[in-house]
Design a protein around this motif. Structure first.
Motif, PDB file in Angstrom:
ATOM      1  N   LYS A 157       0.808  -1.214   0.000  1.00 48.43           N
ATOM      2  CA  LYS A 157       0.000   0.000   0.000  1.00 48.43           C
ATOM      3  C   LYS A 157       0.840   1.261   0.000  1.00 48.43           C
ATOM      4  O   LYS A 157       0.580   2.184  -0.764  1.00 48.43           O
ATOM      5  N   CYS A 158       1.873   1.326   0.874  1.00 48.51           N
ATOM      6  CA  CYS A 158       2.622   2.581   1.025  1.00 48.51           C
ATOM      7  C   CYS A 158       4.091   2.475   0.625  1.00 48.51           C
ATOM      8  O   CYS A 158       4.814   3.475   0.667  1.00 48.51           O
ATOM      9  N   ASN A 159       4.566   1.259   0.280  1.00 45.63           N
ATOM     10  CA  ASN A 159       5.948   1.023  -0.159  1.00 45.63           C
ATOM     11  C   ASN A 159       6.981   1.113   0.962  1.00 45.63           C
ATOM     12  O   ASN A 159       8.176   0.958   0.708  1.00 45.63           O
ATOM     13  N   CYS A 160       6.559   1.376   2.201  1.00 43.24           N
ATOM     14  CA  CYS A 160       7.514   1.431   3.315  1.00 43.24           C
ATOM     15  C   CYS A 160       8.014   0.020   3.645  1.00 43.24           C
ATOM     16  O   CYS A 160       7.336  -0.975   3.389  1.00 43.24           O
ATOM     17  N   LYS A 161       9.198  -0.040   4.244  1.00 41.04           N
ATOM     18  CA  LYS A 161       9.770  -1.323   4.612  1.00 41.04           C
ATOM     19  C   LYS A 161       8.927  -1.985   5.698  1.00 41.04           C
ATOM     20  O   LYS A 161       8.466  -1.324   6.627  1.00 41.04           O
ATOM     21  N   VAL A 162       8.712  -3.287   5.568  1.00 36.11           N
ATOM     22  CA  VAL A 162       7.931  -4.022   6.559  1.00 36.11           C
ATOM     23  C   VAL A 162       8.838  -4.975   7.325  1.00 36.11           C
ATOM     24  O   VAL A 162       9.938  -5.306   6.866  1.00 36.11           O
ATOM     25  N   PHE A 163       8.371  -5.408   8.478  1.00 38.31           N
ATOM     26  CA  PHE A 163       9.183  -6.239   9.354  1.00 38.31           C
ATOM     27  C   PHE A 163       8.408  -7.494   9.750  1.00 38.31           C
ATOM     28  O   PHE A 163       7.185  -7.454   9.929  1.00 38.31           O
ATOM     29  N   PRO A 164       9.108  -8.625   9.890  1.00 38.34           N
ATOM     30  CA  PRO A 164       8.431  -9.860  10.304  1.00 38.34           C
ATOM     31  C   PRO A 164       7.788  -9.693  11.679  1.00 38.34           C
ATOM     32  O   PRO A 164       8.328  -9.021  12.561  1.00 38.34           O
ATOM     33  N   GLN A 214       5.045  -0.179   9.837  1.00 34.79           N
ATOM     34  CA  GLN A 214       5.048   0.767  10.934  1.00 34.79           C
ATOM     35  C   GLN A 214       4.788   2.199  10.494  1.00 34.79           C
ATOM     36  O   GLN A 214       4.918   3.128  11.285  1.00 34.79           O
ATOM     37  N   SER A 215       4.400   2.386   9.209  1.00 36.93           N
ATOM     38  CA  SER A 215       4.077   3.736   8.748  1.00 36.93           C
ATOM     39  C   SER A 215       2.760   4.186   9.360  1.00 36.93           C
ATOM     40  O   SER A 215       1.929   3.368   9.776  1.00 36.93           O
ATOM     41  N   GLU A 216       2.547   5.495   9.408  1.00 34.99           N
ATOM     42  CA  GLU A 216       1.327   6.029   9.998  1.00 34.99           C
ATOM     43  C   GLU A 216       0.093   5.608   9.197  1.00 34.99           C
ATOM     44  O   GLU A 216      -0.991   5.449   9.738  1.00 34.99           O
ATOM     45  N   ILE A 217       0.270   5.420   7.893  1.00 37.22           N
ATOM     46  CA  ILE A 217      -0.867   5.056   7.030  1.00 37.22           C
ATOM     47  C   ILE A 217      -1.336   3.638   7.309  1.00 37.22           C
ATOM     48  O   ILE A 217      -2.537   3.362   7.365  1.00 37.22           O
ATOM     49  N   CYS A 218      -0.401   2.729   7.494  1.00 36.18           N
ATOM     50  CA  CYS A 218      -0.741   1.302   7.564  1.00 36.18           C
ATOM     51  C   CYS A 218      -0.546   0.681   8.944  1.00 36.18           C
ATOM     52  O   CYS A 218      -0.733  -0.523   9.104  1.00 36.18           O
ATOM     53  N   LYS A 219      -0.150   1.470   9.931  1.00 41.48           N
ATOM     54  CA  LYS A 219       0.122   0.921  11.251  1.00 41.48           C
ATOM     55  C   LYS A 219      -1.103   0.219  11.824  1.00 41.48           C
ATOM     56  O   LYS A 219      -2.225   0.719  11.734  1.00 41.48           O
ATOM     57  N   ASP A 220      -0.891  -0.980  12.369  1.00 38.43           N
ATOM     58  CA  ASP A 220      -1.936  -1.807  12.985  1.00 38.43           C
ATOM     59  C   ASP A 220      -2.959  -2.328  11.978  1.00 38.43           C
ATOM     60  O   ASP A 220      -4.030  -2.776  12.354  1.00 38.43           O
ATOM     61  N   GLN A 221      -2.630  -2.253  10.682  1.00 36.11           N
ATOM     62  CA  GLN A 221      -3.515  -2.789   9.653  1.00 36.11           C
ATOM     63  C   GLN A 221      -2.914  -4.054   9.059  1.00 36.11           C
ATOM     64  O   GLN A 221      -1.701  -4.263   9.082  1.00 36.11           O
ATOM     65  N   GLU A 222      -3.783  -4.894   8.513  1.00 24.57           N
ATOM     66  CA  GLU A 222      -3.312  -6.081   7.804  1.00 24.57           C
ATOM     67  C   GLU A 222      -2.766  -5.651   6.450  1.00 24.57           C
ATOM     68  O   GLU A 222      -3.449  -4.965   5.688  1.00 24.57           O
ATOM     69  N   ILE A 223      -1.545  -6.028   6.175  1.00 25.13           N
ATOM     70  CA  ILE A 223      -0.900  -5.553   4.948  1.00 25.13           C
ATOM     71  C   ILE A 223      -0.401  -6.742   4.113  1.00 25.13           C
ATOM     72  O   ILE A 223      -0.278  -7.864   4.589  1.00 25.13           O
TER      73      ILE A 223
END
Length: 509
Positions: free
Chosen positions: A272-279, A298-307
């Protein structure tokens, strides 16, 4: 106007102004009507709005009645394949319908014509389900419609456009599509069956082919390439980038001399936002770690969302101009344009054992000259770090030629390292190292040669090559390195080197 029957057949329809008052209350878009006693005549126009050899005329003997039970298609779209348009295998003597996902869009341009009227236009790029791209230009009211949608829906991703009754335009080898006067109809991500069907087909495509739906439409907006690379941002040499003291974007003209094989060339990012994700560790009811791999953004847009996590390009490259070398990071969108292969596909081929851990496809970048727009961020300034990100890049030959002219010979001599300085009765000459095709905006004087300048700033090629590419690439002390913390050169050591290199001319008697 254009009218359509229940079978989807379309025909151009005209009415004289003197007769218009008899029908004006019924002649509205999407209005269903009965027409009795019209006149059919041959359509002799060279360019037709629809595929029909005839047109209908409403005369003084014609009657028009309202109809409330139209059983045909509401829009009657007949979409042309992008490939057929690009290959010019379609009939260009009439309008076409197109549908596609927005892949790129420029700011609206407003100009004053010779007659004093304002002209408005927006250029955008669409992608179809087969991966073909088509340039589209919207004019005047259609450009305003698009601009209004942009302003209100900047964060909306996966925007689908339908342009009905569009005109194909050709300019030499290039081809594009625009609205046909005021006849065209523009549908922007509307809730209609054709848009829903397109999005459903799009979502079933592999992740590697769905880049246009990953970002909000606002992130695509930009000015024209000419403005961005030649007007909006300052041009600078590589050697001067490290001297910048404020957050900005600058343009450099450089050649890719290598891809750093000792650094990772991709990362796992949020779709969704192209930010780096973590396991993320998931525990089941018994307290054991679940086997499935889950990521969190951990971006503000997607934090706590299923990605959804997907691989993204993050290619570390080294580039060079006549003043030095620097390290840049090339991300997804720009890398895909050159490599012609998605990061997803490349990673899959590596995992399947069909490619090396460092894929050969990355070598497609080597020895290519680009105009780079790079961002100098707070991180660079605060940490004195010379690893910069590429915001945008282009191979447009006209832009490259315009930037090459900025390499003023007199200005360049003040920024490059002097290898030999010889004074004679003829004058002073300065020798500048160049390597193959990799160097240089000045390289047109002679590729693979050393350039010499006399006091009159006249450039002449020399056949001796001063340094090989390995020396220039590996020895960061010879020029500004962008992979290290900014710093100066030891003056004593530099003076000693100059003394060692000083040539004493032999004076003839």
């Amino acid at each position: 106007m254009i009218i359509m029957d229940e079978a989807g057949n379309k025909v151009q329809c005209n009415v004289l102004y003197k007769n218009y008052g008899n029908f004006s209350h019924l002649l509205h878009e999407n209005q269903c009507i009965f027409i009795d006693n019209p006149t059919f005549v041959e359509n002799k126009a060279k360019y037709k709005y629809v595929i029909n050899a005839h047109k209908v005329s409403l005369n003084q003997n014609t009657t028009v009645r309202r109809c409330n039970n139209f059983a045909g298609s509401r829009y009657g779209f007949s979409f042309a394949a992008f490939q057929a348009v690009l290959e010019r295998t379609i009939d260009l003597t009439h309008t076409i319908d197109i549908i596609g996902m927005i892949d790129g869009i420029h700011k609206m341009v407003v100009e004053t014509l010779a007659n004093g009227k304002l002209s408005k236009r927006i250029n955008l790029k669409l992608q179809d389900l087969n991966g073909h791209f088509l340039d589209v230009t919207l004019w005047d009211a259609y450009a305003e419609q698009m601009a209004t949608f942009q302003a209100k829906n900047a964060d909306r991703a996966g925007v689908v456009i339908i342009l009905q009754f569009a005109k194909v335009k050709t300019y030499g080898d290039s081809i594009s599509v625009s609205n046909c006067y005021e006849v065209a109809r523009l549908f922007i991500d509307e809730d209609i069956d054709d848009v829903a069907s397109f999005k459903k087909s799009w979502s079933s495509k592999p992740l590697s082919e769905t880049y246009s739906s990953l970002r909000g439409i606002g992130s695509f907006i930009s000015g024209s390439l000419d403005d961005e690379f030649l007007k909006d941002h300052p041009f600078t040499f590589i050697s001067d980038v490290s001297l910048i003291t404020e957050i900005t974007k600058v343009i450099i003209l450089a050649t890719v001399v290598g891809v750093k094989a000792d650094m990772e060339w991709y990362y796992t990012g949020c779709k969704k936002c192209n930010c780096k994700v973590f396991p993320k560790v998931i525990l089941n009811e018994t307290g054991d770690v679940e086997e499935k791999k889950v990521y969190e953004c951990q971006s503000e847009i997607c934090k706590d969302q299923e990605i959804t996590a997907v691989p993204r390009y993050k290619i570390p490259i080294k580039v060079m101009d006549i003043t030095g070398t620097m390290s840049l990071t090339m991300f997804e969108r720009e890398a895909y344009k050159v490599i012609k292969k998605s990061c997803y596909d490349l990673v899959e081929s590596v995992l399947d054992g069909k490619a090396e851990l460092f894929p050969l496809e990355l070598n497609a970048l080597k020895d290519k000259k680009f105009a780079f727009m790079i961002s100098v961020r707070q991180y660079n300034l605060k940490n004195k770090n010379d690893l910069y990100s590429i915001t945008k890049m282009t191979e447009d030959p006209e832009i490259l030629a315009a930037l090459e002219k900025k390499f003023d010979v007199g200005q360049v001599t003040e920024t490059i390292s002097v290898e030999n300085e010889v004074t004679s009765s003829v004058g002073k000459k300065i020798s500048i190292s160049c390597v193959g095709d990799n160097v240089t905006p000045i390289s047109s004087a002679g590729k693979g040669h050393t350039l010499e300048m006399d006091e009159d700033n006249e450039v002449s090629p020399s056949n001796s090559l001063k340094r090989n590419l390995g020396y220039v690439y590996d020895d960061d002390s010879a020029c500004q390195s962008s992979s290290k913390i900014r710093g100066g050169v030891d003056k004593d050591q530099d003076n000693n080197n100059e003394k060692e290199k000083l040539l004493i001319p032999k004076v003839e008697k």
